[in-house]
Design an enzyme around this catalytic site. Structure first.
Site, short mmCIF file in Angstrom:
data_model
loop_
_atom_site.label_atom_id
_atom_site.label_comp_id
_atom_site.label_asym_id
_atom_site.label_seq_id
_atom_site.Cartn_x
_atom_site.Cartn_y
_atom_site.Cartn_z
N ARG A 49 -8.71 -34.82 -77.20
CA ARG A 49 -9.08 -35.83 -76.18
C ARG A 49 -9.43 -35.05 -74.80
O ARG A 49 -10.31 -35.54 -73.96
CB ARG A 49 -8.04 -36.95 -76.02
CG ARG A 49 -7.59 -37.55 -77.29
CD ARG A 49 -8.47 -38.97 -77.57
NE ARG A 49 -8.24 -39.66 -76.25
CZ ARG A 49 -7.54 -40.55 -75.83
NH1 ARG A 49 -6.49 -40.78 -76.57
NH2 ARG A 49 -7.57 -41.14 -75.05
N ASP A 53 -9.01 -40.29 -68.95
CA ASP A 53 -9.80 -39.39 -68.33
C ASP A 53 -9.77 -39.59 -66.91
O ASP A 53 -9.14 -40.32 -66.27
CB ASP A 53 -11.15 -39.67 -69.01
CG ASP A 53 -11.86 -41.11 -68.50
OD1 ASP A 53 -12.05 -41.35 -67.36
OD2 ASP A 53 -12.21 -41.82 -69.21
N CYS A 90 9.36 -26.46 -69.46
CA CYS A 90 8.93 -27.00 -68.18
C CYS A 90 9.24 -26.26 -67.09
O CYS A 90 10.33 -25.35 -66.97
CB CYS A 90 10.08 -28.20 -67.91
SG CYS A 90 9.90 -28.93 -66.37
N HIS A 136 -1.71 -45.66 -67.34
CA HIS A 136 -1.26 -45.50 -68.70
C HIS A 136 -1.27 -43.75 -68.82
O HIS A 136 -1.42 -42.90 -69.91
CB HIS A 136 -2.36 -45.71 -69.81
CG HIS A 136 -2.22 -47.06 -70.31
ND1 HIS A 136 -2.93 -48.11 -70.95
CD2 HIS A 136 -1.18 -48.18 -70.14
CE1 HIS A 136 -2.42 -49.17 -71.08
NE2 HIS A 136 -1.23 -49.17 -70.63
N CYS A 153 7.61 -33.44 -68.34
CA CYS A 153 8.92 -32.98 -68.97
C CYS A 153 9.61 -34.19 -69.23
O CYS A 153 9.88 -34.97 -68.35
CB CYS A 153 9.69 -32.14 -67.87
SG CYS A 153 11.14 -31.41 -68.62
C1 BJW Z 1 -17.61 -51.99 -73.08
C2 BJW Z 1 -18.75 -51.18 -73.29
C3 BJW Z 1 -19.63 -50.84 -72.48
C4 BJW Z 1 -17.30 -51.10 -75.09
N1 BJW Z 1 -19.53 -51.88 -71.36
N2 BJW Z 1 -17.61 -52.83 -71.82
C5 BJW Z 1 3.90 -58.11 -78.58
C6 BJW Z 1 3.34 -59.14 -77.84
C7 BJW Z 1 2.69 -58.64 -76.52
C8 BJW Z 1 3.22 -57.42 -76.29
C9 BJW Z 1 3.50 -56.57 -77.16
C10 BJW Z 1 4.04 -57.24 -78.35
N3 BJW Z 1 4.74 -55.76 -79.06
C11 BJW Z 1 4.49 -54.84 -78.18
C12 BJW Z 1 4.10 -55.22 -77.00
C13 BJW Z 1 3.82 -54.32 -75.77
C14 BJW Z 1 2.83 -53.26 -76.19
C15 BJW Z 1 1.39 -54.05 -76.45
O1 BJW Z 1 0.98 -54.48 -75.65
N4 BJW Z 1 1.35 -53.98 -77.94
C16 BJW Z 1 -0.10 -54.61 -78.26
C17 BJW Z 1 -0.69 -53.85 -79.31
C18 BJW Z 1 0.32 -56.05 -78.65
N5 BJW Z 1 2.56 -52.61 -74.80
C19 BJW Z 1 3.23 -51.48 -74.48
O2 BJW Z 1 4.17 -51.01 -75.18
C20 BJW Z 1 3.04 -50.87 -73.00
N6 BJW Z 1 4.35 -50.71 -72.45
C21 BJW Z 1 5.00 -51.87 -72.10
O3 BJW Z 1 4.70 -53.32 -72.50
O4 BJW Z 1 6.34 -51.85 -71.59
C22 BJW Z 1 7.23 -52.98 -71.24
C23 BJW Z 1 6.61 -53.66 -70.04
C24 BJW Z 1 6.97 -55.05 -69.98
C25 BJW Z 1 6.46 -55.82 -68.85
C26 BJW Z 1 5.96 -55.36 -67.68
C27 BJW Z 1 6.01 -53.88 -67.88
C28 BJW Z 1 6.19 -53.18 -68.82
C29 BJW Z 1 2.58 -49.65 -73.09
C30 BJW Z 1 1.17 -49.63 -73.54
C31 BJW Z 1 0.44 -48.30 -73.66
C32 BJW Z 1 -0.85 -48.17 -74.31
N7 BJW Z 1 -1.15 -46.96 -74.56
C33 BJW Z 1 -2.50 -46.51 -75.10
C34 BJW Z 1 -2.60 -45.24 -75.64
C35 BJW Z 1 -2.19 -44.04 -74.56
C36 BJW Z 1 -3.40 -43.90 -73.80
C37 BJW Z 1 -4.36 -42.86 -74.76
O5 BJW Z 1 -4.07 -42.27 -75.61
O6 BJW Z 1 -5.58 -42.74 -74.25
O7 BJW Z 1 -3.60 -46.87 -73.95
S1 BJW Z 1 -3.25 -47.85 -76.41
C38 BJW Z 1 -4.80 -47.79 -75.86
O8 BJW Z 1 -5.10 -49.28 -75.52
C39 BJW Z 1 -4.80 -47.00 -74.53
C40 BJW Z 1 -5.74 -47.97 -73.70
O9 BJW Z 1 -5.46 -47.61 -72.48
C41 BJW Z 1 -5.14 -49.40 -74.00
C42 BJW Z 1 -6.30 -50.51 -73.90
O10 BJW Z 1 -7.59 -50.31 -74.65
P1 BJW Z 1 -8.73 -50.76 -73.82
O11 BJW Z 1 -8.97 -49.84 -72.84
O12 BJW Z 1 -8.85 -52.48 -73.60
O13 BJW Z 1 -10.06 -50.16 -74.90
P2 BJW Z 1 -10.48 -51.17 -76.46
O14 BJW Z 1 -11.06 -50.05 -77.20
O15 BJW Z 1 -9.45 -51.91 -77.01
O16 BJW Z 1 -11.39 -51.90 -75.59
C43 BJW Z 1 -12.71 -51.35 -75.28
C44 BJW Z 1 -13.50 -52.78 -74.53
O17 BJW Z 1 -14.54 -52.07 -73.99
C45 BJW Z 1 -13.83 -53.54 -75.49
O18 BJW Z 1 -13.59 -54.81 -75.05
C46 BJW Z 1 -15.61 -53.50 -75.36
O19 BJW Z 1 -16.14 -54.80 -75.78
C47 BJW Z 1 -15.80 -53.09 -74.10
N8 BJW Z 1 -16.89 -52.26 -74.27
N9 BJW Z 1 -18.32 -50.76 -74.36
C48 BJW Z 1 -18.77 -52.65 -71.11
N10 BJW Z 1 -20.58 -49.95 -72.50
#
Ligand code: BJW
Length: 231
Positions: A56, A91, A133, A106, A114
């Site tokens: 990545r 990115d 580290c 994120h 570390c």
């Molecule tokens: C275009 C386009 C173009 C395309 N023009 N648009 C049950 C219920 C609710 C929550 C939970 C649950 N079980 C667990 C949870 C919590 C969990 C969670 O949400 N899980 C879900 C799966 C349900 N979340 C967590 O664990 C987070 N931590 C947490 O909640 O801590 C507790 C807390 C509580 C309260 C307050 C604070 C904290 C941590 C989440 C970590 C996410 N990590 C990732 C991977 C790591 C990063 C990496 O490797 O890159 O982050 S997951 C992945 O998804 C990545 C992204 O940042 C994230 C979001 O994805 P994104 O950006 O929305 O991408 P896509 O692909 O989903 O969508 C792309 C969009 O673009 C689409 O809509 C297209 O239409 C659009 N698009 N081309 C305009 N040209």
């Protein structure tokens, strides 16, 4: 002073050639989330996870910022009020075109963390399992990425900004991952006008006051121009 908070997701970098997560041919179609984006996955197979983020990191380094990233940097530079960009992306395309008031909630590919003392340093292009580290010497280096089940960064600052925002816009994010998926509702409760900018309505699209549908490289510059025209 007027305040704008902008949440960006993978869709803003899609036209720079960086794959999104949830499209059919996407990153998650090729990798199980549990394997590469959880602390448990890292504990089970660190080499797989380190290699996933090395790949990545290379893809991100080869990508160029697009017109949407540039428009948001222009907005921050020229708007009379305050602009905060909160990105879920790991990115560095926002900062490469000059966004400064920016939160990587994120984490970031170009940072290493570390797991013992939480010291951060610039990640090499290729990380290796068991790297030490530079601060505490523990063999506990990991990518500085927020995985599922971990707390995203700077949440106090983000919720404070949402509570004071006049405009909240979410760009290119599917609304599937919390807490970011709850930001529109939070900003709306606090009185902000909310706008979704996406190719299609997201999972939380009904929570927004308005939608601007189309590719980010067209819609974001148009939206920024309209905000700057209105002063
Ligand atoms: C275009 C386009 C173009 C395309 N023009 N648009 C049950 C219920 C609710 C929550 C939970 C649950 N079980 C667990 C949870 C919590 C969990 C969670 O949400 N899980 C879900 C799966 C349900 N979340 C967590 O664990 C987070 N931590 C947490 O909640 O801590 C507790 C807390 C509580 C309260 C307050 C604070 C904290 C941590 C989440 C970590 C996410 N990590 C990732 C991977 C790591 C990063 C990496 O490797 O890159 O982050 S997951 C992945 O998804 C990545 C992204 O940042 C994230 C979001 O994805 P994104 O950006 O929305 O991408 P896509 O692909 O989903 O969508 C792309 C969009 O673009 C689409 O809509 C297209 O239409 C659009 N698009 N081309 C305009 N040209």
């Amino acid at each position: 002073m007027s305040r704008i908070v902008i949440l960006t997701g993978a869709g803003i970098s899609a036209e720079s050639g960086i794959e999104t997560f949830r499209a059919e041919t996407s990153l998650w179609a090729q990798h199980r989330v549990e394997d590469v984006a959880t602390p448990e996955g890292f504990a089970c197979d660190p080499a797989l996870v380190v290699e996933f983020y090395n790949m990545r990191r290379h893809l991100a380094a080869d990508a160029l910022p697009n017109a949407a990233h540039k428009a948001l940097a222009q907005l921050e530079a020229e708007y009379s009020g305050e602009v905060l960009v909160v990105t879920q992306n790991v990115d560095d395309l926002h900062e490469r075109v000059g966004s400064k008031n920016l939160i990587h909630m994120h984490g970031a590919l170009n940072s290493a963390l570390c797991a013992v003392c939480e010291h951060r340093w610039d990640a090499p292009m290729m990380m290796h399992v068991g790297e030490t580290c530079p601060s505490c010497g523990a063999a506990a280096a990991r990518p500085d990425i927020v995985w599922f089940g971990e707390m995203p960064y700077e949440m106090d600052r983000i919720f404070n900004a949402l509570s004071r925002a006049d405009i909240f816009a979410a760009i290119g994010t599917s609304g599937n991952v919390y807490p970011a998926a709850g930001f529109a509702a939070e900003a709306s409760r606090a009185g902000a006008k909310t706008l979704e900018i996406n190719l299609e309505q997201s999972a939380v699209g009904a929570q927004f006051d308005e939608a601007l549908l189309g590719p980010a490289t067209q819609t974001v510059p148009e939206w920024v121009a309209s905000i700057l025209r209105a002063g």
